[in-house]
Each structure stands twice: as structure tokens, then as C-alpha cells.
Enzyme design. Structure first.
Site, short mmCIF file in Angstrom:
data_model
loop_
_atom_site.label_atom_id
_atom_site.label_comp_id
_atom_site.label_asym_id
_atom_site.label_seq_id
_atom_site.Cartn_x
_atom_site.Cartn_y
_atom_site.Cartn_z
N ARG A 1 -41.27 -22.76 -21.53
CA ARG A 1 -41.01 -21.34 -21.67
C ARG A 1 -41.77 -20.53 -20.60
NH1 ARG A 1 -43.96 -17.45 -26.07
NH2 ARG A 1 -42.73 -15.61 -25.62
N TYR B 1 -46.84 -18.33 -18.99
CA TYR B 1 -47.60 -19.03 -20.04
C TYR B 1 -48.16 -20.38 -19.61
CZ TYR B 1 -45.32 -15.40 -22.79
OH TYR B 1 -44.89 -14.19 -23.27
N ASN C 1 -52.91 -16.84 -32.15
CA ASN C 1 -52.05 -16.19 -31.16
C ASN C 1 -50.81 -15.77 -31.92
OD1 ASN C 1 -50.31 -15.39 -29.18
ND2 ASN C 1 -50.74 -17.09 -27.79
N ALA D 1 -45.20 -12.70 -30.35
CA ALA D 1 -44.52 -11.40 -30.42
C ALA D 1 -44.88 -10.61 -31.68
CB ALA D 1 -43.01 -11.60 -30.33
N GLU E 1 -58.31 -13.17 -31.64
CA GLU E 1 -56.91 -13.04 -31.20
C GLU E 1 -56.82 -13.58 -29.77
OE1 GLU E 1 -55.65 -8.93 -31.27
OE2 GLU E 1 -53.94 -9.31 -29.96
N HIS F 1 -54.29 -14.55 -26.39
CA HIS F 1 -53.00 -14.51 -25.67
C HIS F 1 -53.16 -15.29 -24.38
CE1 HIS F 1 -51.54 -11.56 -28.46
NE2 HIS F 1 -52.67 -10.90 -28.31
N ARG G 1 -48.56 -6.44 -18.39
CA ARG G 1 -47.13 -6.66 -18.60
C ARG G 1 -46.45 -5.39 -19.13
NH1 ARG G 1 -46.43 -12.12 -21.76
NH2 ARG G 1 -44.29 -11.77 -21.02
C1 DQA Z 1 -48.30 -13.91 -26.00
C2 DQA Z 1 -47.98 -12.50 -25.49
C3 DQA Z 1 -46.92 -11.86 -26.35
O1 DQA Z 1 -46.62 -10.56 -25.85
C4 DQA Z 1 -45.65 -12.68 -26.33
O2 DQA Z 1 -44.68 -12.11 -27.19
C5 DQA Z 1 -45.88 -14.10 -26.66
C6 DQA Z 1 -47.06 -14.77 -26.14
C7 DQA Z 1 -49.27 -14.66 -25.06
O3 DQA Z 1 -49.82 -15.67 -25.50
O4 DQA Z 1 -49.45 -14.26 -23.92
O5 DQA Z 1 -45.04 -14.76 -27.27
O6 DQA Z 1 -48.95 -13.79 -27.27
#
Ligand code: DQA
Length: 146
Positions: free
Chosen positions: A17, A22, A74, A77, A98, A100, A107
């Protein structure tokens, strides 16, 4: 379980993905890495990924019954949409970080809003898979000092 690692929707697709966003590691790669680090610290870690809100909420509720001491999440979305998942974390009152993979502040505008950041211990964003290792270090320190 000492530590619960939770991953939200589409994170099962890591590796294929949007790798530019990522990275190329799969979720299995990440889970193996943090599980090994937890084992080294003599702590147990359970991982749960779900594409649905209800599964994640139910797993958070279960954490209040199974002795979970720290959550790394994580929410993917759901970060930007889910008051229900936020409320679940508030309800169980377990400290959490949290995470990411991407830097959400670099972004789209809609990714700058998180329903979790103000109730999290802290937020790690933009360091790719390494962010989970940082969060694990935080979790270990939290458990060892509480
Ligand atoms: C995410 C960032 C989110 O905005 C996105 O929807 C994801 C992944 C990240 O790990 O960067 O699915 O959480």
C-alpha cells in the site's frame, strides 16, 4: 497481556500500500520486530488489526479485562473520524501512544485532525515503522515505572 498493539483499517496492506507513504515493511515485519523487543524486556505483547471500527472497539474493551497495561495504536483513517474509538479508549483508561507511519502534518488538511492526540500520552508521526519501536520503548518505560 502487558502491551496491546492495535492497528486500524488498511494497515494489513502495508508493504504493498502506497510504499512511498508507508514504507515497504509488511505489518507482519513490524509486529515481529516489536514483539521481539517486548520479549527482550520480559513483557508480553498482543497484536490486533481490524478494518472495522467495531472490532477495534471490542478489542479495546477486552483490554480492560485482560490486564493490559499499555496500548500502542495506529488508528489509521479512524484517527480522523472515530469518536466511538476515542470514547472506547477513554472508557478503559489505559495509557496509550498514537502512532502514524507517515507525517500526517505534511499531508492533506483532513489528516491534521486527530480524535486521539489530546487523550494520548503522546504521538509519534512520520518515522515509518521505526515509530512503533519508539512507542514500544515508551510502553516499556511506562510499565517498568508504574
Ligand atoms: C496513517 C495515517 C492516516 O491518515 C491514514 O489514513 C492511514 C495511516 C499512518 O500510519 O500514517 O491509514 O495512520
Amino acid at each position: 497481556m502487558d502491551i496491546l498493539l492495535l492497528n486500524g483499517p488498511n494497515l494489513n496492506m502495508l508493504g504493498v500500500r502506497e510504499p512511498e507513504q508507508y514504507g515497504t515493511q509488511t505489518l507482519d515485519d513490524i509486529v515481529s520486530c516489536v514483539s521481539a523487543l517486548a520479549t527482550d524486556a520480559n513483557l508480553s505483547l498482543d497484536h490486533y488489526q481490524d478494518n472495522s471500527e467495531v472490532g477495534l472497539i471490542d478489542r479495546v474493551h477486552a483490554a480492560s479485562q485482560d490486564g493490559t497495561k499499555y496500548i500502542i495504536i495506529n488508528p489509521a483513517a479512524f484517527t480522523h473520524t472515530s469518536i466511538a474509538l476515542r470514547d472506547a479508549l477513554s472508557a478503559v483508561d489505559i495509557a496509550f501512544t498514537e502512532v502514524h507511519l507517515s507525517n500526517v502534518y505534511k499531508r492533506e488538511e483532513f489528516r491534521k485532525k486527530s480524535y486521539f492526540s489530546d487523550i494520548a500520552e503522546g504521538v509519534i508521526s512520520g518515522f515509518g515503522a521505526q515509530g512503533y519501536e519508539f512507542a514500544l520503548a515508551v510502553a516499556i518505560k511506562h510499565i517498568q515505572s508504574n
